[in-house]
Write a protein that holds these residues in place. Structure first.
Motif, mmCIF file in Angstrom:
data_model
loop_
_atom_site.group_PDB
_atom_site.id
_atom_site.type_symbol
_atom_site.label_atom_id
_atom_site.label_comp_id
_atom_site.label_asym_id
_atom_site.label_seq_id
_atom_site.Cartn_x
_atom_site.Cartn_y
_atom_site.Cartn_z
ATOM 1 N N GLN A 189 -29.983 -12.082 -25.755
ATOM 2 C CA GLN A 189 -30.405 -11.401 -24.535
ATOM 3 C C GLN A 189 -29.282 -11.398 -23.493
ATOM 4 N N THR A 190 -29.491 -10.600 -22.447
ATOM 5 C CA THR A 190 -28.545 -10.530 -21.336
ATOM 6 C C THR A 190 -29.224 -11.011 -20.049
ATOM 7 N N PRO A 191 -28.714 -12.065 -19.350
ATOM 8 C CA PRO A 191 -27.449 -12.723 -19.690
ATOM 9 C C PRO A 191 -27.569 -13.673 -20.877
ATOM 10 N N GLY A 192 -28.707 -14.374 -21.022
ATOM 11 C CA GLY A 192 -28.926 -15.216 -22.185
ATOM 12 C C GLY A 192 -28.031 -16.438 -22.220
ATOM 13 N N ASP A 193 -28.373 -17.365 -23.130
ATOM 14 C CA ASP A 193 -27.593 -18.593 -23.271
ATOM 15 C C ASP A 193 -28.059 -19.311 -24.530
ATOM 16 N N ALA A 194 -27.321 -20.329 -24.922
ATOM 17 C CA ALA A 194 -27.684 -21.135 -26.087
ATOM 18 C C ALA A 194 -26.880 -22.422 -26.056
ATOM 19 N N VAL A 195 -27.362 -23.433 -26.758
ATOM 20 C CA VAL A 195 -26.624 -24.691 -26.824
ATOM 21 C C VAL A 195 -25.247 -24.455 -27.420
ATOM 22 N N ASN A 196 -24.310 -25.295 -27.056
ATOM 23 C CA ASN A 196 -22.920 -25.220 -27.513
ATOM 24 C C ASN A 196 -22.204 -23.977 -27.005
ATOM 25 N N SER A 197 -22.826 -23.267 -26.020
ATOM 26 C CA SER A 197 -22.290 -21.979 -25.568
ATOM 27 C C SER A 197 -21.962 -21.133 -26.788
ATOM 28 N N GLY A 198 -22.946 -21.059 -27.716
ATOM 29 C CA GLY A 198 -22.647 -20.536 -29.028
ATOM 30 C C GLY A 198 -23.329 -19.251 -29.425
ATOM 31 N N MET A 199 -22.702 -18.577 -30.370
ATOM 32 C CA MET A 199 -23.246 -17.428 -31.084
ATOM 33 C C MET A 199 -22.755 -17.511 -32.520
ATOM 34 N N VAL A 200 -23.342 -16.693 -33.373
ATOM 35 C CA VAL A 200 -22.761 -16.389 -34.681
ATOM 36 C C VAL A 200 -22.563 -14.879 -34.721
ATOM 37 N N CYS A 201 -22.053 -14.369 -35.832
ATOM 38 C CA CYS A 201 -21.683 -12.955 -35.871
ATOM 39 C C CYS A 201 -22.850 -12.042 -35.536
ATOM 40 N N SER A 202 -24.011 -12.307 -36.109
ATOM 41 C CA SER A 202 -25.145 -11.400 -35.944
ATOM 42 C C SER A 202 -25.868 -11.586 -34.622
ATOM 43 N N THR A 203 -25.873 -12.808 -34.070
ATOM 44 C CA THR A 203 -26.483 -12.965 -32.747
ATOM 45 C C THR A 203 -25.581 -12.331 -31.680
ATOM 46 N N PHE A 204 -24.258 -12.297 -31.937
ATOM 47 C CA PHE A 204 -23.389 -11.534 -31.033
ATOM 48 C C PHE A 204 -23.722 -10.050 -31.100
ATOM 49 N N MET A 205 -23.921 -9.504 -32.304
ATOM 50 C CA MET A 205 -24.238 -8.086 -32.418
ATOM 51 C C MET A 205 -25.514 -7.753 -31.649
ATOM 52 N N ALA A 206 -26.504 -8.637 -31.714
ATOM 53 C CA ALA A 206 -27.740 -8.429 -30.957
ATOM 54 C C ALA A 206 -27.468 -8.487 -29.459
ATOM 55 N N TYR A 207 -26.609 -9.408 -29.055
ATOM 56 C CA TYR A 207 -26.238 -9.514 -27.637
ATOM 57 C C TYR A 207 -25.520 -8.242 -27.172
ATOM 58 N N ALA A 208 -24.585 -7.738 -27.972
ATOM 59 C CA ALA A 208 -23.872 -6.514 -27.613
ATOM 60 C C ALA A 208 -24.840 -5.347 -27.452
ATOM 61 N N HIS A 209 -25.852 -5.299 -28.311
ATOM 62 C CA HIS A 209 -26.886 -4.262 -28.249
ATOM 63 C C HIS A 209 -27.624 -4.335 -26.917
ATOM 64 N N SER A 210 -27.979 -5.545 -26.510
ATOM 65 C CA SER A 210 -28.678 -5.745 -25.242
ATOM 66 C C SER A 210 -27.753 -5.483 -24.053
ATOM 67 N N TYR A 211 -26.526 -5.963 -24.119
ATOM 68 C CA TYR A 211 -25.568 -5.813 -23.024
ATOM 69 C C TYR A 211 -25.317 -4.344 -22.692
ATOM 70 N N ALA A 212 -25.351 -3.498 -23.718
ATOM 71 C CA ALA A 212 -25.124 -2.063 -23.520
ATOM 72 C C ALA A 212 -26.383 -1.317 -23.092
ATOM 73 N N GLY A 213 -27.484 -2.053 -22.896
ATOM 74 C CA GLY A 213 -28.720 -1.417 -22.474
ATOM 75 C C GLY A 213 -29.462 -0.710 -23.579
ATOM 76 N N ARG A 214 -29.197 -1.080 -24.826
ATOM 77 C CA ARG A 214 -29.860 -0.433 -25.957
ATOM 78 C C ARG A 214 -31.142 -1.148 -26.368
ATOM 79 N N GLY A 215 -31.521 -2.193 -25.639
ATOM 80 C CA GLY A 215 -32.760 -2.892 -25.922
ATOM 81 C C GLY A 215 -32.520 -4.247 -26.574
ATOM 82 N N VAL A 216 -33.541 -5.095 -26.520
ATOM 83 C CA VAL A 216 -33.465 -6.432 -27.104
ATOM 84 C C VAL A 216 -33.770 -6.353 -28.595
ATOM 85 N N VAL A 217 -32.912 -6.931 -29.398
ATOM 86 C CA VAL A 217 -33.134 -7.026 -30.841
ATOM 87 C C VAL A 217 -34.043 -8.229 -31.084
ATOM 88 N N THR A 218 -35.207 -7.991 -31.619
ATOM 89 C CA THR A 218 -36.157 -9.093 -31.787
ATOM 90 C C THR A 218 -35.730 -9.999 -32.935
#
Length: 341
Positions: A189-218
């Motif tokens: 999500q945007t702004p969103g957060d997670a432990v370790n200030s972390g993402m993996v490849c696919s959670t980043f892709m979901a974040y990019a989707h949200s950041y661009a206003g394309r909606g939240v990836v469930t």
């Protein structure tokens, strides 16, 4: 994803000098890939992440955001964690912080860098492809991350003349966090957060989707049976790599260095603990097995297959999902040198 435990180690009975895999980190490609701006590029490669995803019935192991044919790429990945010092390596083979705060994490690299990331180890993925969906909507995602997102610039660890941009979130560099496979929290999500200030490849892709206003990836909830199977597969995969001297354990003389310890079992426990319970400093199997054996334990995450709308995942959950997989080709021309870390 697949770079975890993908380098070589040299171990002796007297000393252990942890070092990252230097071969294949920097190099050139004579042609760039054909993935359009905003497309998601997938691959399927070897390693512990593949063991986990295979165990839950999924295929793709890595996802990357293309900024256009021959242009840069944004993705989250993790290099080999360094070894613990002697003699602690016998009971805890990897540096816990390296495992918890995976480096380089979220990064932007050029075509030379991404080519070396994918093929520099001499193996390469067994499958690649890309999906775009609606071109205009996909381009908004690519442009938003490229032009609007804050970043810092790091010097390559392997070539001081090369720089690598790293997008920041909430003012911090974004690490690669194995715990995202158990619980992504609000990383998507945007702004969103997670432990370790972390993402993996696919959670980043979901974040990019949200950041661009394309909606939240469930996210998707994986059942207890699935995560129990995944936990066992992760432990076994790391253990077997160690015993067979594959991946991170190539040329590792672990039986010479630690003849009275189950070093390979300890390595498997440490990685499984990190992914299941964020206990990356421990090789005590009770942590991951307590999750595996708890009938109420589940996992909530977003995988590459979910980003692409494959298998049990709906195609309308992302901009990219309605598209089919196009063949990834390296045919855009040019000769680009770069590093992926």
């Amino acid at each position: 994803m697949r770079r975890l435990l993908a380098a070589s180690v040299a171990v002796s009975a007297l000393a252990l000098a942890g070092s990252a895999h230097a071969e294949g980190e920097c190099g050139s490609t004579s042609a760039g890939w054909n993935a359009p701006n905003g497309a998601v590029v997938f691959d399927r490669g070897p390693g512990p992440i593949r063991d986990v995803l295979d165990a839950v019935g999924e295929y793709r192991t890595h996802s990357m955001l293309s900024h256009g044919p021959g242009a840069s790429v944004t993705h989250a990945t993790m290099n080999t964690p360094s070894q613990a010092s002697w003699p602690g390596v016998c009971t805890k083979p990897m540096q816990g912080n390296d495992l918890r705060y995976g480096y380089p994490g979220l990064q932007q690299v050029n075509q030379g860098g991404i080519y070396m990331y994918m093929y520099g180890n001499g193996v390469g993925p067994e499958w690649t492809g890309w999906q775009q969906g609606d071109p205009a909507q996909a381009a908004l995602i690519g442009d938003s991350i490229w032009y609007n997102h804050p970043f810092v610039t790091d010097v390559s660890r392997h070539d001081g003349g090369q720089t690598i941009d790293r997008p920041v979130r909430n003012g911090y560099r974004v690490n690669y966090s194995l715990f995202q496979y158990r619980d992504l929290q609000s990383a998507h999500q945007t702004p969103g957060d997670a432990v370790n200030s972390g993402m993996v490849c696919s959670t980043f892709m979901a974040y990019a989707h949200s950041y661009a206003g394309r909606g939240v990836v469930t996210p998707y909830t994986y059942s207890h049976a699935q995560i129990a199977n995944a936990s066992n597969s992760l432990y076994t995969g790391v253990y077997n790599q160690c015993k067979q001297s594959l991946g991170w354990f190539t040329n590792a003389l672990l039986t010479v260095a630690c003849p009275f310890y189950n070093v390979c079992g300890n390595a498997g426990n440490q990685v499984a603990n990190c992914m299941s319970a964020n206990m990356c400093d421990s090789s005590d199997s009770r942590y991951w097995k307590s999750v595996r054996d708890d009938p109420n334990a589940t996992a909530r995450s977003i995988s590459p297959d979910r980003v692409g709308g494959w298998g049990v995942h709906p195609i309308n959950n992302t901009t990219w999902g309605p598209d089919y997989s196009h063949q990834l080709q390296w045919n855009s021309g040019g000769n680009v040198y770069g590093c992926w870390q």
